[in-house]
Structure formats: structure tokens, C-alpha cells
Design a protein around this motif. Structure first.
Motif, PDB file in Angstrom:
ATOM      1  N   ASN A  67     -63.025 -20.239 -40.957  1.00 26.06           N
ATOM      2  CA  ASN A  67     -63.628 -20.891 -42.861  1.00 26.06           C
ATOM      3  C   ASN A  67     -62.921 -22.192 -42.743  1.00 26.06           C
ATOM      4  OD1 ASN A  67     -65.616 -19.374 -43.849  1.00 26.06           O
ATOM      5  ND2 ASN A  67     -63.653 -18.313 -44.188  1.00 26.06           N
ATOM      6  N   HIS A  68     -61.839 -22.454 -41.281  1.00 25.56           N
ATOM      7  CA  HIS A  68     -61.083 -23.835 -42.359  1.00 25.56           C
ATOM      8  C   HIS A  68     -60.476 -24.313 -41.044  1.00 25.56           C
ATOM      9  CE1 HIS A  68     -60.922 -22.727 -45.963  1.00 25.56           C
ATOM     10  NE2 HIS A  68     -60.430 -21.644 -45.931  1.00 25.56           N
ATOM     11  N   LYS A  69     -60.382 -25.715 -40.863  1.00 26.23           N
ATOM     12  CA  LYS A  69     -59.768 -26.108 -38.811  1.00 26.23           C
ATOM     13  C   LYS A  69     -58.234 -25.874 -39.393  1.00 26.23           C
ATOM     14  CE  LYS A  69     -59.981 -30.509 -36.315  1.00 26.23           C
ATOM     15  NZ  LYS A  69     -60.024 -32.124 -36.431  1.00 26.23           N
ATOM     16  N   VAL A  70     -58.502 -25.079 -38.203  1.00 30.90           N
ATOM     17  CA  VAL A  70     -56.478 -24.869 -37.812  1.00 30.90           C
ATOM     18  C   VAL A  70     -55.577 -25.306 -35.957  1.00 30.90           C
ATOM     19  CG1 VAL A  70     -55.451 -23.000 -37.472  1.00 30.90           C
ATOM     20  CG2 VAL A  70     -57.119 -22.704 -39.062  1.00 30.90           C
ATOM     21  N   LEU A  71     -54.293 -25.733 -36.714  1.00 28.38           N
ATOM     22  CA  LEU A  71     -53.701 -25.872 -35.760  1.00 28.38           C
ATOM     23  C   LEU A  71     -53.429 -24.756 -35.414  1.00 28.38           C
ATOM     24  CD1 LEU A  71     -52.911 -27.376 -33.176  1.00 28.38           C
ATOM     25  CD2 LEU A  71     -51.811 -29.008 -34.814  1.00 28.38           C
ATOM     26  N   LEU A  72     -52.548 -24.040 -34.065  1.00 24.99           N
ATOM     27  CA  LEU A  72     -51.694 -23.157 -33.632  1.00 24.99           C
ATOM     28  C   LEU A  72     -50.753 -24.358 -33.122  1.00 24.99           C
ATOM     29  CD1 LEU A  72     -50.512 -20.592 -34.029  1.00 24.99           C
ATOM     30  CD2 LEU A  72     -52.169 -19.520 -32.683  1.00 24.99           C
ATOM     31  N   LEU A  73     -49.688 -24.249 -33.194  1.00 21.35           N
ATOM     32  CA  LEU A  73     -48.713 -24.653 -32.194  1.00 21.35           C
ATOM     33  C   LEU A  73     -48.005 -23.915 -31.619  1.00 21.35           C
ATOM     34  CD1 LEU A  73     -47.998 -28.032 -34.391  1.00 21.35           C
ATOM     35  CD2 LEU A  73     -49.299 -27.456 -32.006  1.00 21.35           C
ATOM     36  N   LYS A 267     -56.754 -34.200 -46.144  1.00 24.84           N
ATOM     37  CA  LYS A 267     -56.329 -34.451 -47.991  1.00 24.84           C
ATOM     38  C   LYS A 267     -57.550 -33.125 -48.254  1.00 24.84           C
ATOM     39  CE  LYS A 267     -56.960 -38.971 -48.309  1.00 24.84           C
ATOM     40  NZ  LYS A 267     -56.853 -40.334 -48.575  1.00 24.84           N
ATOM     41  N   GLY A 268     -56.731 -32.715 -49.502  1.00 29.11           N
ATOM     42  CA  GLY A 268     -56.327 -31.395 -50.698  1.00 29.11           C
ATOM     43  C   GLY A 268     -55.491 -30.765 -50.393  1.00 29.11           C
ATOM     44  N   THR A 269     -55.844 -30.222 -51.830  1.00 28.24           N
ATOM     45  CA  THR A 269     -54.829 -29.476 -51.990  1.00 28.24           C
ATOM     46  C   THR A 269     -54.642 -27.929 -52.003  1.00 28.24           C
ATOM     47  OG1 THR A 269     -56.182 -28.513 -54.465  1.00 28.24           O
ATOM     48  CG2 THR A 269     -54.661 -30.885 -54.763  1.00 28.24           C
ATOM     49  N   ASP A 270     -55.239 -27.440 -51.353  1.00 26.69           N
ATOM     50  CA  ASP A 270     -55.558 -25.858 -51.011  1.00 26.69           C
ATOM     51  C   ASP A 270     -54.475 -26.344 -49.268  1.00 26.69           C
ATOM     52  OD1 ASP A 270     -56.064 -24.866 -53.154  1.00 26.69           O
ATOM     53  OD2 ASP A 270     -58.232 -25.004 -52.389  1.00 26.69           O
ATOM     54  N   ASN A 271     -54.802 -27.066 -48.697  1.00 28.69           N
ATOM     55  CA  ASN A 271     -54.428 -27.362 -47.081  1.00 28.69           C
ATOM     56  C   ASN A 271     -53.242 -27.062 -47.203  1.00 28.69           C
ATOM     57  OD1 ASN A 271     -56.426 -28.108 -46.304  1.00 28.69           O
ATOM     58  ND2 ASN A 271     -56.674 -29.986 -46.722  1.00 28.69           N
ATOM     59  N   GLU A 272     -52.660 -26.497 -45.911  1.00 24.49           N
ATOM     60  CA  GLU A 272     -50.702 -25.725 -46.196  1.00 24.49           C
ATOM     61  C   GLU A 272     -50.407 -26.248 -44.485  1.00 24.49           C
ATOM     62  OE1 GLU A 272     -50.324 -22.918 -49.756  1.00 24.49           O
ATOM     63  OE2 GLU A 272     -51.652 -21.927 -47.677  1.00 24.49           O
ATOM     64  N   GLY A 565     -49.883 -11.464 -40.775  1.00 30.00           N
ATOM     65  CA  GLY A 565     -50.134 -12.462 -40.342  1.00 30.00           C
ATOM     66  C   GLY A 565     -51.952 -12.375 -40.580  1.00 30.00           C
ATOM     67  N   ARG A 566     -52.940 -11.159 -40.297  1.00 28.66           N
ATOM     68  CA  ARG A 566     -54.394 -10.802 -40.580  1.00 28.66           C
ATOM     69  C   ARG A 566     -54.495 -10.456 -42.290  1.00 28.66           C
ATOM     70  NH1 ARG A 566     -59.121 -10.808 -39.755  1.00 28.66           N
ATOM     71  NH2 ARG A 566     -60.851  -9.651 -41.477  1.00 28.66           N
ATOM     72  N   TYR A 567     -53.601  -9.897 -43.241  1.00 24.55           N
ATOM     73  CA  TYR A 567     -52.575  -9.532 -44.110  1.00 24.55           C
ATOM     74  C   TYR A 567     -53.011 -10.663 -44.931  1.00 24.55           C
ATOM     75  CZ  TYR A 567     -51.049  -7.910 -48.843  1.00 24.55           C
ATOM     76  OH  TYR A 567     -51.005  -7.634 -50.098  1.00 24.55           O
ATOM     77  N   MET A 568     -51.926 -11.935 -44.656  1.00 22.00           N
ATOM     78  CA  MET A 568     -52.160 -13.395 -45.518  1.00 22.00           C
ATOM     79  C   MET A 568     -53.256 -14.322 -45.566  1.00 22.00           C
ATOM     80  SD  MET A 568     -49.569 -12.789 -47.407  1.00 22.00           S
ATOM     81  CE  MET A 568     -49.823 -14.684 -48.204  1.00 22.00           C
ATOM     82  N   GLY A 569     -53.616 -13.441 -43.840  1.00 20.23           N
ATOM     83  CA  GLY A 569     -54.637 -14.662 -43.669  1.00 20.23           C
ATOM     84  C   GLY A 569     -55.743 -14.716 -45.150  1.00 20.23           C
ATOM     85  N   ILE A 570     -56.452 -13.366 -45.011  1.00 22.34           N
ATOM     86  CA  ILE A 570     -57.480 -12.722 -45.869  1.00 22.34           C
ATOM     87  C   ILE A 570     -56.603 -12.993 -47.174  1.00 22.34           C
ATOM     88  CG2 ILE A 570     -57.828 -10.702 -46.487  1.00 22.34           C
ATOM     89  CD1 ILE A 570     -59.369 -11.055 -44.353  1.00 22.34           C
ATOM     90  N   LYS A 571     -55.408 -13.030 -48.284  1.00 23.13           N
ATOM     91  CA  LYS A 571     -55.073 -13.490 -48.968  1.00 23.13           C
ATOM     92  C   LYS A 571     -55.216 -14.970 -49.347  1.00 23.13           C
ATOM     93  CE  LYS A 571     -52.019 -12.378 -51.895  1.00 23.13           C
ATOM     94  NZ  LYS A 571     -51.547 -11.531 -52.967  1.00 23.13           N
ATOM     95  N   ILE A 572     -55.120 -15.920 -49.044  1.00 21.40           N
ATOM     96  CA  ILE A 572     -54.749 -17.635 -48.164  1.00 21.40           C
ATOM     97  C   ILE A 572     -56.178 -17.548 -48.876  1.00 21.40           C
ATOM     98  CG2 ILE A 572     -54.183 -19.441 -47.838  1.00 21.40           C
ATOM     99  CD1 ILE A 572     -51.706 -18.081 -46.510  1.00 21.40           C
ATOM    100  N   ASN A 574     -58.864 -15.858 -49.823  1.00 17.03           N
ATOM    101  CA  ASN A 574     -59.551 -15.121 -51.002  1.00 17.03           C
ATOM    102  C   ASN A 574     -58.872 -16.655 -52.315  1.00 17.03           C
ATOM    103  OD1 ASN A 574     -61.065 -12.912 -49.898  1.00 17.03           O
ATOM    104  ND2 ASN A 574     -59.547 -11.392 -50.392  1.00 17.03           N
ATOM    105  N   GLU A 575     -57.777 -16.817 -51.927  1.00 14.93           N
ATOM    106  CA  GLU A 575     -57.488 -17.426 -53.063  1.00 14.93           C
ATOM    107  C   GLU A 575     -57.396 -18.687 -53.319  1.00 14.93           C
ATOM    108  OE1 GLU A 575     -53.172 -16.951 -52.405  1.00 14.93           O
ATOM    109  OE2 GLU A 575     -52.762 -14.943 -52.597  1.00 14.93           O
ATOM    110  N   ARG A 576     -57.896 -18.713 -52.039  1.00 15.43           N
ATOM    111  CA  ARG A 576     -58.315 -20.062 -51.794  1.00 15.43           C
ATOM    112  C   ARG A 576     -60.121 -20.107 -52.193  1.00 15.43           C
ATOM    113  NH1 ARG A 576     -57.574 -24.638 -47.303  1.00 15.43           N
ATOM    114  NH2 ARG A 576     -58.902 -27.101 -48.009  1.00 15.43           N
ATOM    115  N   PHE A 577     -60.251 -19.695 -51.531  1.00 15.34           N
ATOM    116  CA  PHE A 577     -62.370 -19.266 -52.094  1.00 15.34           C
ATOM    117  C   PHE A 577     -61.814 -18.790 -54.223  1.00 15.34           C
ATOM    118  CE2 PHE A 577     -63.399 -17.760 -48.226  1.00 15.34           C
ATOM    119  CZ  PHE A 577     -63.424 -19.467 -47.791  1.00 15.34           C
ATOM    120  N   ALA A 578     -61.531 -18.229 -54.464  1.00 11.12           N
ATOM    121  CA  ALA A 578     -61.238 -18.076 -56.009  1.00 11.12           C
ATOM    122  C   ALA A 578     -60.937 -19.057 -57.087  1.00 11.12           C
ATOM    123  CB  ALA A 578     -59.961 -17.121 -56.451  1.00 11.12           C
TER     124      ALA A 578
END
Length: 588
Positions: A67-73, A267-272, A565-572, A574-578
Motif C-alpha cells: 500500500n506504500h512506496k518503499v525503498l529497500l537499500l 511529506k507526511g507524518t506517518d512516513n518512516e 519483518g512480516r509482523y511489524m509490516g502488518i502492525k505498521i 494497521n496503525e497507520r490506517f487506524a
């Protein structure tokens, strides 16, 4: 070059390279999002920037990309096309490779134990012996994880990377030996962590091909993910001026041609920005970015962003002591398949076969011999105390090994791994060079309980070797003595014999200690990150990898690191959508 153009060129380049690797029978995936860092724009923008494409970083990126634009380095290369990574029999060759481009970057702890860290997409899952097992339910509860989501995340991983192994006779004999010496009950084949003896999972399929965390990128949304290889991140950027807490907003990374690139958060308060660079890389990058003890930062001439003295603390490496058991009968090639989970704090496992027979070459170019993952060539030289394992000592061991007859190499190893451990150390930087390993001290056996567990583990191994169930793969005492007398410079560890070894059991453990590559700590929960893995005292920055662990989970941590990795991806997500839903309701 436009984004779409450099991505298309990169797809073609990667596809060609992936199929050039000799000896690799498994087809490499055609990931459309895999690129070389040199082909990336000088400046780019993303919702999430993940530093480290390892065991946690790959499943995390695959999840967030939905659901997001992700960069993996990733600082290393892709594993596909490398037969040493992909093939079970050849995997020790990667640990022996000390070249600057090796997927395994060697380091030596201040304790003197030779070790390796991953430098490849997929991380340590590309280097290890493949054993797959979950953490115990108690570990999950103590970590504060939701049990249902943890189980679902394990299952998500297992659909792609985990398999049930075959059980050749040597592993069956080890299982019988464990049960005969009281490591009961027999729990059969299971991924679960339970006291007793079990057959665990493996990430090697029935053809001997390795499946890694990089394969979990099959789950990714190709439109949402960009993976850059050979991208060496040197610093995380923070907004500090006028703020009560530093806020991460971008990273600086370098490509293989030495050119600098910058990636920023949209820009956006939820990006990390999320650090998944491992137990050495994550604390190292925090310090290089100005988060660490003030004294160390000032000594390195690094601007202090946040005085956080716990960064780099709590480093641990599970001690391993392995014993070679020569066999009068042929043995099949096996890696870790059976494990005894004892109640006294040790895990007992074994490996055997042709991966311990012939490999490499000696100084004259003639075929050389080694014991695979337990060989001097991999740094596992347990016949001399840790701080005496110099390059010269390794060379002498290799020379002695090359002089032996082939029958000396027929057999396998039984090892014990100390649970936990309780002993901890620390990590510090010697300079600002991101390519140089930090200095790390693990303090093996500093805590008496760890040493006691080792002694009991060695005693259990001795009983297993002498058990009726293991008798087809051991010599009698007389034959064993003859065998060992022939090879007076036997370059691997065998059981201590009272007539020739006057060391105490405790000293024997200290002298023969090796790594099992399960080191962790440096960014621990409650010390550096909170229960949501956010770096305490900062905004828009998390750490998600094994550096957050206090103890190593299960008998092998890779399953739990991938799960995390999967667990925190789901949590992040879900928390963002909430948060977004709550904001929408407030504005309506």
C-alpha cells in the motif's frame, strides 16, 4: 535518466546476470523492482526507506509495499546465480570467502572468535545451515508480541521458505541417541519449540536448493517497491533545529562506483525510516548518524543528534562447542535437522557427510580438505584457544588437514549451543568508515550459568556418542585411540580424553568455543527502541531486526527474524490506517 528507463535497463541487466551463475539449477525470480544503486537517481522520495535487505528487511519491505512506496537499500548483491549460496553442499565455501565482495563479511570479535556478517540480499538466511524453527510461546509472550499475529506471520514465511527434511541414518541415529540419554519426549517433525527431541524444518528444498528471505519478495507489490543493490548507507539525516526530538527524514547512500545519492521521505507524518541492518549494522549506523553515547560520538568527531549510551550495549553471541565424531561407516550429507532442546539450557544438534570431505585447494594447488562449516577455513578452529586463532594458526591447521587420509574425514559433528546467553558485551566504532567492521566484544561465558550449561552440554554429547542408538557411526574406544594417534595434529575438536587433556571441563569450554552466528543485541527493546520498535527519543525512525533481541529466539533465530519483518509490516500498516481513519472521522 528517467525513473522508468533506468528501471527497465536494470531489469534486463539483472536477468542476464542471474542466469550466468554456474551450477545453480533453481530459476532466479524476475523481480522487476531489483536495481543496481549506480542506476538510481541522485535524489528520490518514498513513504518508507528500509536500510538493510536482510532476514527482516525483505519481509518487511514486501509487506509495506502493498500500500506504500518503499525503498529497500542493500549493501550487497543478490544471492541468485551464486551456487555457493544456493546449493547445500557448497554453502561452506561462502563462509570461507574473505574477498571484498563475498556475501559473508568476516569479522573477529575482541574475544578472538572468528565470525561472519551477511552482505547479500536475504541476509543471514543466505549463509546459514538452514535450520528453521519458531520461538517458544514464552518467548513470544515476553517479547510483547500478539500471539495470533505472530503465528500468522510465521505461516506467511513458511509458505515460501520452509520444508520438512529427509532423515538419513546419521540424523536418525542422533535422534535415537538424544532420546536414549533422556532428552525426551520425541516431538516428531515440528516447527514449534518444545522441550525434548524434534525434527525441525529446513530452508533447503528436496533438491538441496536454498530458499531465503529474498524469496519473500515474491509477496511484494512490484509497483510499490524499489530494491537497490550495492547501496551503502552512510548516514541517516535528521531534522533537529526548532524540534524537541530529532526527526529522521532521509538517508545518504553510495553506489558501487562511489557516487553519492540521497533518498528522502515523502511529506507526511506517518512516513518512516526503518533500520534492518543487523546486530552489527544497525547500531553502527545509529552511531554514524549521531545517535549514541556522547563520549563515543565526540571521540569520532560526529555531531551529537541524541545522547543515547545504550546503543551498542547488550551484545551477545550464543557460544557453540562442536565435537567431531569419526565414523567407520559412510554417512550422508546433512545439515542441521534434529535438535535436542534440553531443560538444563542447551540445544544439541548435528551435521554430517560429504560437505566435510573435500573442498578447495592447498597452497600447492592440490585438492584441499575441510570440515565444511566447522573447518579452519571458515575460522572455526577450536583446537586452539580463541585469541590464538591467527592466520598462521589457520594455515598450520589447513596444512595438517591436507596431510590426512580421506577416511579421517568420514563422520559428522555434534554441537551444543548455550541458550540465551546471559553473558553480554558491547559494540563500538573505531572510525567513521561504514565499510569497516565495528569492534565488538561478546564476553563468552562471563556469566557462570552459561559456562555450566556448556559443561552439561558436552557431557550430554559424550553420552550420545556412547549410546547404543549411535553405535553404527562411532569407533570403539580402542579404534578411536588408534585413529587419533595417527593424526596427532587433528585440526578439529574431538572429545577430551583424560589421559591427554588435563584441562577442567570449564576451561575446555572456554578454549573450544566457536560462534553459531546467532549474535544479537545493540538496539534492544526497552533500551534503544520501545515496544513498537521506535527509536526512543526520535521521530520517524525504527529498528526491526535481531539487534533488538535480548536473547536469541529458539534454536535458530532466522524464522523469528523473518516473522518479525512480516509482523511489524502488518502492525505498521494497521496503525497507520487506524490513525488515518481517526483523522478522517474527526474531519467529517
Amino acid at each position: 535518466m528517467e525513473f522508468s528507463t533506468w528501471r527497465s535497463v536494470s531489469i534486463i541487466s539483472f536477468t542476464i546476470l542471474a542466469f550466468l551463475g554456474s551450477g545453480y539449477s533453481q530459476q532466479a525470480p524476475r523481480y522487476s523492482f531489483l536495481n543496481q544503486a549506480a542506476e538510481a537517481p541522485a535524489i528520490s522520495y518514498y513513504d518508507y526507506i528500509i536500510i538493510g535487505g536482510g532476514t527482516a528487511g525483505c519481509p518487511l519491505a514486501a509487506t509495506l509495499s502493498q500500500n506504500h512506496k518503499v525503498l529497500l537499500l542493500e549493501r550487497g548483491d543478490a544471492p541468485y546465480g551464486n551456487k555457493n549460496v544456493s546449493n547445500m553442499v557448497n554453502f561452506p565455501d561462502t563462509l570461507q570467502d574473505t574477498s571484498p565482495t563475498s556475501p559473508a563479511q568476516r569479522f573477529v570479535s575482541e574475544d578472538g572468535v572468528i565470525n561472519s556478517r551477511a552482505r547479500v540480499l536475504g541476509g543471514g538466511s543466505c549463509l546459514n545451515a538452514g535450520f528453521y524453527t519458531r520461538a517458544s510461546p514464552n518467548y513470544v509472550r515476553e517479547a510483547g508480541w500478539d500471539g495470533r499475529l505472530a503465528n500468522e506471520s510465521y505461516e506467511w514465511v513458511e509458505k515460501i521458505v520452509a520444508f520438512e527434511p529427509t532423515m538419513p541414518q546419521w540424523q536418525t541415529a542422533l535422534k535415537e541417541g538424544l532420546l536414549e540419554v533422556g532428552v525426551t519426549p520425541f516431538n516428531g517433525f515440528t516447527y514449534d519449540h518444545e522441550f525434548g527431541t524434534k525434527i525441525g524444518g529446513t530452508i533447503f528444498d528436496s533438491d538441496g536448493n536454498r530458499h531465503t528471505a529474498a524469496d519473500l519478495l515474491e509477496y511484494a507489490n512490484p509497483e510499490g517497491l524499489t530494491v537497490l543493490l550495492h547501496a551503502r548507507v552512510s548516514r541517516i539525516l535528521f531534522k533537529v533545529k526548532g524540534r524537541s526530538r530529532p526527526q529522521a527524514f532521509g538517508v545518504i547512500f553510495w553506489d558501487q562506483n562511489g557516487r553519492k545519492h540521497k533518498a528522502y521521505l515523502n511529506k507526511g507524518t506517518d512516513n518512516e525510516i526503518i533500520l534492518s541492518a543487523g546486530a552489527l549494522g544497525s547500531p553502527q549506523l545509529l552511531i554514524l548518524s549521531g545517535i549514541g553515547s556522547r563520549d563515543q560520538l565526540e571521540a569520532l568527531n560526529i555531531t551529537v543528534v541524541l545522547d543515547q549510551p545504550m546503543v551498542g550495549q547488550g551484545m551477545s553471541d550464543n557460544p557453540m562447542n562442536a565435537i567431531f565424531v569419526p565414523s567407520p561407516n559412510p554417512v550422508a550429507t546433512t545439515l542441521i535437522q534434529v535438535v535436542g532442546i534440553t531443560k538444563f539450557g542447551c540445544f544439541i544438534e548435528g551435521a554430517s557427510g560429504s560437505n566435510f570431505v573435500v573442498s578447495g585447494s592447498n597452497s600447492e594447488g592440490a585438492p584441499g580438505r575441510n570440515f565444511g562449516m566447522f573447518s579452519p577455513q571458515t575460522g572455526q578452529l577450536a583446537t586452539v584457544p580463541p585469541k590464538e586463532r591467527t592466520p598462521e594458526a589457520i594455515a598450520r591447521a589447513v596444512e595438517a588437514m591436507n596431510s590426512l587420509q580421506e577416511y579421517h574425514f568420514q563422520g559428522g559433528f555434534i554441537l551444543e549451543k548455550t541458550r540465551g546467553p546471559l553473558s553480554t558485551g558491547f559494540l563500538k566504532l573505531n572510525n567513521q568508515n561504514i565499510d569497516e567492521n565495528p569492534s565488538v566484544t561478546f564476553n563468552y561465558f562471563k556469566e557462570p550459568a552459561d559456562l555450566e550449561r556448556c559443561v552439561r552440554g558436552i557431557e550430554a554429547i559424550e553420552r550420545i556418542i556412547k549410546s547404543p542408538g549411535f553405535s553404527n557411526f562411532t569407533y570403539s574406544d580402542v579404534q578411536m585411540g588408534t585413529l587419533l594417534n595417527i593424526s596427532t595434529h587433528f585440526p578439529v575438536n574431538t572429545l577430551p580424553r583424560s589421559s591427554e587433556d588435563t584441562r577442567s571441563p570449564e576451561q575446555y569450554c572456554r578454549d573450544t568455543v566457536m560462534t553459531i552466528w546467532h549474535y544479537h543485541g545493540g538496539c534492544q527493546v526497552g533500551q534503544v527502541v520501545d515496544l513498537d520498535y521506535k527509536v526512543i527519543g526520535t521521530d520517524a525512525l525504527r529498528v526491526v531486526d535481531g539487534s533488538t533481541f535480548r536473547f536469541s529466539p529458539g534454536t535458530n533465530p532466522q524464522a523469528t527474524v523473518m516473522m518479525l519483518g512480516r509482523y511489524m509490516g502488518i502492525k505498521i500498516q494497521n496503525e497507520r490506517f487506524a490513525r488515518q481513519e481517526a483523522k478522517r472521522k474527526n474531519n467529517s
